[in-house]
Motif scaffolding. Sequence first.
Motif, PDB file in Angstrom:
ATOM      1  N   SER A  45      36.705  31.114  46.351  1.00  0.00           N
ATOM      2  CA  SER A  45      35.937  32.208  45.748  1.00  0.00           C
ATOM      3  C   SER A  45      35.835  33.349  46.748  1.00  0.00           C
ATOM      4  CB  SER A  45      34.538  31.730  45.395  1.00  0.00           C
ATOM      5  OG  SER A  45      33.819  31.515  46.595  1.00  0.00           O
ATOM      6  N   SER A  46      35.486  34.526  46.250  1.00  0.00           N
ATOM      7  CA  SER A  46      35.407  35.666  47.174  1.00  0.00           C
ATOM      8  C   SER A  46      34.272  35.467  48.181  1.00  0.00           C
ATOM      9  CB  SER A  46      35.277  36.983  46.421  1.00  0.00           C
ATOM     10  OG  SER A  46      34.382  36.854  45.379  1.00  0.00           O
ATOM     11  N   THR A  47      33.259  34.706  47.807  1.00  0.00           N
ATOM     12  CA  THR A  47      32.187  34.415  48.771  1.00  0.00           C
ATOM     13  C   THR A  47      32.716  33.539  49.908  1.00  0.00           C
ATOM     14  OG1 THR A  47      30.679  34.420  46.895  1.00  0.00           O
ATOM     15  CG2 THR A  47      29.826  33.518  48.961  1.00  0.00           C
ATOM     16  N   GLU A  48      33.486  32.513  49.527  1.00  0.00           N
ATOM     17  CA  GLU A  48      34.069  31.643  50.563  1.00  0.00           C
ATOM     18  C   GLU A  48      35.022  32.429  51.468  1.00  0.00           C
ATOM     19  OE1 GLU A  48      34.121  27.507  47.929  1.00  0.00           O
ATOM     20  OE2 GLU A  48      35.778  28.926  47.772  1.00  0.00           O
ATOM     21  N   ILE A  49      35.783  33.320  50.836  1.00  0.00           N
ATOM     22  CA  ILE A  49      36.732  34.116  51.629  1.00  0.00           C
ATOM     23  C   ILE A  49      35.970  35.021  52.593  1.00  0.00           C
ATOM     24  CG2 ILE A  49      38.544  35.881  51.512  1.00  0.00           C
ATOM     25  CD1 ILE A  49      39.284  34.666  48.747  1.00  0.00           C
ATOM     26  N   GLY A  50      34.897  35.638  52.073  1.00  0.00           N
ATOM     27  CA  GLY A  50      34.069  36.500  52.927  1.00  0.00           C
ATOM     28  C   GLY A  50      33.523  35.716  54.112  1.00  0.00           C
ATOM     29  N   ASP A  51      33.077  34.493  53.869  1.00  0.00           N
ATOM     30  CA  ASP A  51      32.557  33.653  54.963  1.00  0.00           C
ATOM     31  C   ASP A  51      33.651  33.393  55.998  1.00  0.00           C
ATOM     32  OD1 ASP A  51      30.138  33.542  53.782  1.00  0.00           O
ATOM     33  OD2 ASP A  51      30.383  31.537  52.881  1.00  0.00           O
ATOM     34  N   ALA A  52      34.841  33.025  55.488  1.00  0.00           N
ATOM     35  CA  ALA A  52      35.928  32.683  56.415  1.00  0.00           C
ATOM     36  C   ALA A  52      36.388  33.894  57.214  1.00  0.00           C
ATOM     37  CB  ALA A  52      37.106  32.107  55.631  1.00  0.00           C
ATOM     38  N   LEU A  53      36.176  35.079  56.659  1.00  0.00           N
ATOM     39  CA  LEU A  53      36.619  36.297  57.353  1.00  0.00           C
ATOM     40  C   LEU A  53      35.518  36.882  58.239  1.00  0.00           C
ATOM     41  CD1 LEU A  53      38.779  38.070  54.604  1.00  0.00           C
ATOM     42  CD2 LEU A  53      39.561  37.197  56.801  1.00  0.00           C
ATOM     43  N   GLY A  54      34.646  36.052  58.696  1.00  0.00           N
ATOM     44  CA  GLY A  54      33.633  36.515  59.648  1.00  0.00           C
ATOM     45  C   GLY A  54      32.318  36.875  58.983  1.00  0.00           C
ATOM     46  N   SER A  76      32.836  43.071  49.552  1.00  0.00           N
ATOM     47  CA  SER A  76      33.778  43.664  50.515  1.00  0.00           C
ATOM     48  C   SER A  76      35.154  43.043  50.344  1.00  0.00           C
ATOM     49  CB  SER A  76      33.313  43.428  51.948  1.00  0.00           C
ATOM     50  OG  SER A  76      31.995  43.849  52.100  1.00  0.00           O
ATOM     51  N   VAL A  77      35.167  41.737  50.067  1.00  0.00           N
ATOM     52  CA  VAL A  77      36.447  41.051  49.861  1.00  0.00           C
ATOM     53  C   VAL A  77      37.152  41.659  48.642  1.00  0.00           C
ATOM     54  CG1 VAL A  77      37.509  38.839  49.235  1.00  0.00           C
ATOM     55  CG2 VAL A  77      35.668  38.916  50.932  1.00  0.00           C
ATOM     56  N   LEU A  78      36.385  41.863  47.585  1.00  0.00           N
ATOM     57  CA  LEU A  78      36.988  42.412  46.374  1.00  0.00           C
ATOM     58  C   LEU A  78      37.520  43.820  46.612  1.00  0.00           C
ATOM     59  CD1 LEU A  78      34.458  41.192  43.645  1.00  0.00           C
ATOM     60  CD2 LEU A  78      36.595  40.156  44.407  1.00  0.00           C
ATOM     61  N   ARG A  79      36.749  44.605  47.379  1.00  0.00           N
ATOM     62  CA  ARG A  79      37.197  45.972  47.668  1.00  0.00           C
ATOM     63  C   ARG A  79      38.485  45.960  48.497  1.00  0.00           C
ATOM     64  NH1 ARG A  79      31.975  47.676  47.930  1.00  0.00           N
ATOM     65  NH2 ARG A  79      31.818  47.134  50.137  1.00  0.00           N
ATOM     66  N   ALA A  80      38.521  45.060  49.471  1.00  0.00           N
ATOM     67  CA  ALA A  80      39.717  44.974  50.325  1.00  0.00           C
ATOM     68  C   ALA A  80      40.928  44.598  49.470  1.00  0.00           C
ATOM     69  CB  ALA A  80      39.492  43.944  51.414  1.00  0.00           C
ATOM     70  N   ASP A  81      40.718  43.627  48.604  1.00  0.00           N
ATOM     71  CA  ASP A  81      41.784  43.152  47.723  1.00  0.00           C
ATOM     72  C   ASP A  81      42.346  44.323  46.903  1.00  0.00           C
ATOM     73  OD1 ASP A  81      43.350  41.400  46.196  1.00  0.00           O
ATOM     74  OD2 ASP A  81      41.777  41.180  44.698  1.00  0.00           O
ATOM     75  N   LYS A  82      41.445  45.096  46.323  1.00  0.00           N
ATOM     76  CA  LYS A  82      41.887  46.229  45.497  1.00  0.00           C
ATOM     77  C   LYS A  82      42.590  47.275  46.342  1.00  0.00           C
ATOM     78  CE  LYS A  82      38.214  45.754  42.174  1.00  0.00           C
ATOM     79  NZ  LYS A  82      36.788  46.076  42.114  1.00  0.00           N
ATOM     80  N   GLY A  83      42.030  47.514  47.524  1.00  0.00           N
ATOM     81  CA  GLY A  83      42.637  48.514  48.405  1.00  0.00           C
ATOM     82  C   GLY A  83      44.079  48.156  48.737  1.00  0.00           C
ATOM     83  N   VAL A  84      44.292  46.883  49.003  1.00  0.00           N
ATOM     84  CA  VAL A  84      45.642  46.431  49.358  1.00  0.00           C
ATOM     85  C   VAL A  84      46.580  46.588  48.157  1.00  0.00           C
ATOM     86  CG1 VAL A  84      47.009  44.380  49.937  1.00  0.00           C
ATOM     87  CG2 VAL A  84      44.916  44.893  51.199  1.00  0.00           C
ATOM     88  N   ARG A  85      46.087  46.248  46.995  1.00  0.00           N
ATOM     89  CA  ARG A  85      46.937  46.378  45.800  1.00  0.00           C
ATOM     90  C   ARG A  85      47.276  47.836  45.514  1.00  0.00           C
ATOM     91  NH1 ARG A  85      46.702  41.900  42.207  1.00  0.00           N
ATOM     92  NH2 ARG A  85      46.817  43.347  40.496  1.00  0.00           N
ATOM     93  N   ASP A  86      46.294  48.699  45.707  1.00  0.00           N
ATOM     94  CA  ASP A  86      46.560  50.126  45.492  1.00  0.00           C
ATOM     95  C   ASP A  86      47.629  50.618  46.455  1.00  0.00           C
ATOM     96  OD1 ASP A  86      44.725  50.209  43.526  1.00  0.00           O
ATOM     97  OD2 ASP A  86      43.120  51.106  44.719  1.00  0.00           O
ATOM     98  N   ARG A  87      47.470  50.192  47.700  1.00  0.00           N
ATOM     99  CA  ARG A  87      48.436  50.660  48.692  1.00  0.00           C
ATOM    100  C   ARG A  87      49.836  50.124  48.370  1.00  0.00           C
ATOM    101  NH1 ARG A  87      48.459  50.409  55.250  1.00  0.00           N
ATOM    102  NH2 ARG A  87      50.660  50.924  55.375  1.00  0.00           N
ATOM    103  N   ALA A  88      49.869  48.880  47.885  1.00  0.00           N
ATOM    104  CA  ALA A  88      51.176  48.306  47.549  1.00  0.00           C
ATOM    105  C   ALA A  88      51.852  49.115  46.445  1.00  0.00           C
ATOM    106  CB  ALA A  88      51.012  46.852  47.132  1.00  0.00           C
TER     107      ALA A  88
END
Length: 467
Positions: A405-414, A420-432
């Motif tokens: 889940s995005s909560t688990e991912i957020g935890d693993a990322l410090g 924030s995880v969701l925003r990062a995900d979208k940012g990366v897709r936009d850039r792609a």
Amino acid sequence: MNIDANRVWKEASSLLERELSVKDFQTWIQNLRPRRIEGGVLTLSAPFGLYRDRVRKAFLPVIENAVSTVVRARCRVAVVVDEDGGEDRPIAVASGPAVSWPPKAKPPTKAATATFGGGVRPRTFENFVVGEANRMAYLAARHIVDGSLGEANPVFLYGGVGLGKTHLLSAVRHALRSSGGRVLYYPGEEFTRRMVDALLAHRMTEFRREFRLADALLIDDVQCMVGKKRTQQELAEAFNVLHAAGKPIAFASDRPPSEIRTFEQGLRNRFQGGLITELRPPDKTLRAEILRAKLSEAGIDLDDGLIDRLSVVLQGSIREMEGVVANIRLASSGCEGRVEDAVLETVIAPFLKTNGPVSLETVIETVSWAFGVSREEILSRSRTRRISLPRHVAAYLCRRLTGSSSTEIGDALGGRKHTSVLRADKGVRDRACDDPGFASRLRDLEQMLGGAKALRPSSTRSRAGAL
Ligand code: ADP
Ligand code: MG
């Protein structure tokens, strides 16, 4: 190619030939090509991403030593992949001199070129393998060519990365063009680019005239138009012109129309007014069939049991399978014995390793390695670009590959918030969407981690600021 790089690589290769096993040398060194030597770095090119990654992982220090011995100074080595100019990478920017793959010693057969290039062989209906997961999309594409769409115009194909959307649009284009049709085919960004060029050159009338003259309009990766207002207006215009004239229109996208939220309502309604079909990840039977087809195109005869095992392991995209077929071809070309032996050693074994469930830690480690930052930096509070980009990419890949889940991912990322995880995900897709080089780097990373397993579409464009 510059002479020095050639000479250095020739000498370094003969050192490596003495140092490594015959199989390693033939499989992993002989297929590298020198591009240039500059600022103490020798750049070598590899035929495809998986190959490059394996060379970097397993052979970089020994290659650097050999090269340093030859130049009698510390020399670093960069391994890169030449852009393949495939149809899903329309902006084939020539970077460096052309290098031919596979190596000159064995002139490429038509099929062999296809397995390396991914997009060199025309993608037609004939080489599209149909199964449960893609039958509806296939039939929809066929209807376009038969002129039997009727009320079902436009066709909207959607589905995850590497599942055949571009292949089907290319097949439609190919079929219509060979019967003399004038087909406008735009990968998403290309439409915008052409429109901007026309705007700047005051040639909008010509740009629009194309739509009146066209017999069909095909737009790939339409999600790349998210947030581009003027592009959408022009697209709506084009749509109206063709639709009113009863000409077929097809879109492909990584998400269904209902999730393209920032599209103008009018355009979304138009997408939804026709035939919407999903391409799903292939099941095991279809995977085996596709593998069999790709292997036979590459002229490789592989044991049925082995194909079966591979089709269990390779659960990612079809593009990933093509990478593996290219790998198998390389492995078998450097080996006198039966294909199976070489394959087991150099192709399947690493895959079995990387195709287990992908853990958050594996993603973070791989990304930190690929971007040359430490794991600690990724988890830190630092927001410099050097560190935040890999962090965003890690968030994106964790979302796609781990099932966490995005909560688990957020935890693993410090200890970051799930938003924030969701925003990062979208940012990366936009850039792609905007940057094909970046998109291809993401694909390579995904392939390395075991392929695109699940697609989680994001619907809005945003800046990934908080991570
Ligand atoms: P997408 O546009 O959905 O990301 P592509 O159409 O580019 O994916 O497909 C990725 C690769 O897999 C292409 O080289 C394509 O030819 C191949 N491919 C996809 N689906 C099939 C299929 N059903 N049969 C044969 N090749 C396929
Ligand atoms: Mg595509």
